[in-house]
Design a protein around this motif. Structure first.
Motif: not given
Length: 768
Positions: A465-466, A486-488, A566-576, A580-589
């Protein structure tokens, strides 16, 4: 001076010493009898890791990762019959009332929150998938089937082929009835007895997975550890008897080593610790290390009896001779294990305490008590060891390892092996290497249940879950929801992601419904009013949003929880996130079971190198204090380092990932191996300081310690090799690794150590 004073006290007050040890053993034995298996989900995760901070912060709103899944399956492959739905209702109700289950999050077809929504002429209609007046007749079953399809839960609450239905719930960390931490093993037993045992029959099969159930199965298999422990003791006893041909000298190291295990378990219980199923092998390692030092003691006593000393004189001399090298070796083990406390994962810290306590008490049981007990033995006509010079021809041949030419060959082979091991070890994965529970065999009931659930449902139990944080009422803003969408979409297209869901994706489906089901309208409304209309009917109980719609998770269902996935997906989450993160939206692992695994894998990877530095730093420091020689320290430590690298290469070859369970093995391996080198080198350095040549000094060391070192390595390797027949996969893996470490560390001490010494003591590498 201190050692002499200690010797005088111990052997003048022998009866007092024995009585004191007997009393302590009785007290700690009683404490040990009350020790319980103790397993907790939170002990297995790094709570201070960034991901786990997110996990803890939002676990109450969106659920944790400690989940139990129960798949109720119809053996004929069709759930739409009265008997199946009656059983499903009973399973749901039974799970609801099991202590430790979060009752508000029990989910199945019978849950009020399992609802459907459909578009009708007047707008929307909906209700529970199973209505309150449900009757399991032909009409009622047909209606439920329609509702299931309308709810879009095929592949989640119902299997793709309609052969199974799922009942699931989060588990609490604190049992509300007792106020104590949840007993995962007891809960697993309840699941087995009160659900599988009660409801599985010739028409219905029950399949249960989750951390608690896995630990319960490991604990059940761990009972066999006692059988293997007994086999190891029997094998060791037999080998010790062949070594010394004395019943009394056979009994001594076995009894003293078992006493160390009793003290260890008793002290753990006194300190408030239980014994985790994943560290249940540690007591055997304590026994093994105890036997290793015990054999050195009886070997020394036996040699001095052959020289004509009385039992008491031989015991006194052996105590003085072995206290320093034995004490330093055991202190090195203890300090090495204590360095694991720097790893902020509960189960590793408990293992560090368990191992260090066990090894520390060996100093007292095997170095203090054993020679005192041996001083009472009447060796006349009982001790029939081989003559003192019976192995001299072997030791003379082996002493040629100190010759520069022979040593060069040994060093060259060692360098090649190290290079091979180093290259191979670089491929070692951090995390699990197999699908299912790696602690259990692939054909175990738990893993078979896992494979069935994974095959029959469109979603997996490996969930990442992100957590998306935004402003209050963020779900009413198109810019926010579009960013989530778009993140999803980006993550859905990563290899290893089976499917994904978020408030954004569900809102698009609802919007389609508002527009006569036209797929052209499966998009996010740009108008805030329409967007509110699309999200208003989605309840917080779905786990897709919090109360004020300021936090919304993106839920990823993974194909498996292998390390590379898991490593591949987490790396892609970090890249995204960076893009894509901005002042309105914060994505947290991260949350979910795969989020926990990701955090654990990263914590293990971060701890790997520092742990080795701590372990080797402790060994180096104690060797320098003991020998006061850099040369001697290098001779002990380098072979250990080579063996550690080869052990990592072996793990890679056997597809054993570096996990919470296997990380401490490296430290344990160093602890096991340092004993051999210290015993050999202590005699060797003493001989060198007396003016003998290197070859003569090594010959003297082999004559004094060689038999015991060879015997110990072979005996302990044979004992742990029987673990390949264990019902637990992780015990099989540990058996292979420990067999390797016992043997190769022994070979390193008797082959590589003298070869290194040949170059380090060049000036003394001449004939006497």
């Amino acid at each position: 001076m201190f050692i002499q004073s200690l010797e005088n006290f111990l052997f003048r007050q022998r009866l007092l010493v024995i009585a004191l040890f007997a009393i302590l053993t009785a007290v700690l034995g009683y404490q040990a009898s009350n020790i319980q298996l103790d397993a907790s989900f939170n002990k297995n995760i790094p709570l201070k890791h960034e991901y786990m901070q997110t996990y803890v912060q939002y676990s109450e709103e969106f659920g944790g990762a400690n989940t139990v899944y129960i798949s109720v399956c119809d053996r004929d492959g069709d759930i739409f019959n009265p008997h199946f739905f009656d059983t499903l209702k009973k399973v749901h109700d039974q799970l609801f009332f099991i202590p430790g289950v979060n009752r508000t999050l029990v989910n199945s077809l019978y849950s009020p929150s399992t609802r459907f929504i459909e578009v009708v002429e007047d707008g929307f209609a909906g209700g529970p998938v199973i209505p309150a007046d449900f009757q399991a007749d032909e009409q009622g079953l047909a209606q439920v089937k329609q509702n299931i399809e309308k709810a879009g839960i095929v592949g989640r609450s119902v299997s793709d082929d309609y052969s199974c239905a799922m009942v699931s719930s989060q588990l609490l960390e604190v049992n509300p009835e007792t106020g104590e931490n949840l007993d995962s093993i007891a809960l697993a037993n309840k699941l087995e007895k009160e659900i599988r045992g009660q409801f599985e029959d010739d028409k219905i099969s029950i399949h249960i997975i989750g951390f608690a159930k896995m630990i319960g199965d490991v604990a059940a298999g761990a009972k066999d550890v006692l059988v293997f422990f007994a086999i190891a003791i029997a094998i060791t006893s037999l080998m010790v008897w062949f070594f010394c041909r004395s019943v009394m000298l056979t009994v001594l190291p076995i009894v003293c080593s078992l006493m160390a295990v009793i003290w260890q378990l008793g002290m753990l219980n006194t300190m408030g610790f239980g014994l985790d199923p994943m560290s249940i092998l540690v007591p055997f390692l304590v026994f093994a290390i105890g036997v290793s030092h015990g054999v050195q003691m009886i070997n020394s006593i036996g040699k001095r009896v052959h020289e004509g000393m009385t039992a008491k004189e031989a015991s006194c001399a052996s105590f003085v001779k072995l206290l320093i090298p034995g004490g330093i070796a055991l202190l090195s083990d203890t300090v090495g294990f204590l360095t694991l406390l720097n790893i902020e994962i509960g189960i590793i810290r408990e293992l560090a305490i368990t191992a260090s306590v066990g090894v520390a008490v060996i100093i007292f049981t095997n170095l203090f008590l054993m020679p005192v007990l041996a001083s009472y033995i009447d060796f006349e006509n009982k001790f029939k060891a081989q003559p003192e010079d019976s192995h001299d021809h072997i030791w003379r041949a082996m002493s040629s390892l100190t010759k520069p030419k022979v040593a060069s060959v040994v060093i060259a082979i060692t360098v090649v092996l190290y290079a091979f091991g180093f290259v191979k070890s670089q491929d070692m994965k951090i995390g699990d290497m197999q699908a299912g529970a790696p602690s259990l065999h692939a054909d175990s009931r738990y893993n078979q249940d896992t494979f069935l659930i994974t095959d029959r449902y469109a979603i997996s139990t490996d969930i990442l879950k992100v957590i998306v944080e935004t402003k209050e009422s963020g779900c009413t803003y198109h810019s926010v929801m579009d960013q989530i969408d778009r993140f999803q979409w980006r993550l859905e297209n990563v290899e290893g992601v089976q499917s994904a869901v978020s408030l954004s994706s569900v809102a698009k489906v609802v919007n389609t419904g508002f527009n006569e089901g036209n797929l052209n309208w499966r998009t996010l409304p740009r108008n805030s009013t329409s967007l509110v209309q699309s999200t208003a009917r989605i309840e917080t109980s779905t786990g897709l949003l919090n109360r004020d719609c300021s936090v919304m998770p993106i839920i990823l269902f993974l194909e498996d929880h292998k390390a590379e996935t898991i490593e591949r997906i987490v790396d892609e989450v970090k890249k995204a996130r960076e893009e894509m993160q901005n002042d309105e939206v914060t994505f947290r692992l991260a949350s979910g079971s795969a989020g926990v695994m990701a955090a654990t894998n990263e914590a293990v990877e971060a701890a790997q190198i520092p742990m080795l530095w701590y372990v080797y730093g402790a060994v180096i420091a104690l060797c320098l204090l003991s020998f006061r020689s850099v040369k001697a320290t290098i001779s002990v430590v380098l072979p250990l380092f080579v063996v550690s690298t080869l052990a990592q290469a072996l793990m890679t070859s056997l597809e054993i990932g570096l996990t919470v369970s296997t990380l401490p093995v490296i430290a344990l391996g160093v602890g096991i191996g340092v004993d051999y080198g210290i015993y050999i080198l202590s005699t060797m350095v003493e001989s060198l300081r007396n003016g003998h040549s290197l070859r003569t000094s090594y010959f003297n060391a082999l004559k004094e310690r060689g038999s015991a070192v060879l015997f110990t390595g072979l005996t302990l390797a044979i004992g742990v090799s029987t673990w390949v027949f264990s019902a637990l996969k992780f015990q099989v893996d540990m058996g292979i690794l420990l067999t390797f470490m016992f043997l190769v560390n022994m070979l390193g001490a008797i082959l590589v150590l003298p070869a290194l010494a040949s170059f380090l003591w060049r000036k003394q590498n001449t004939a006497d």
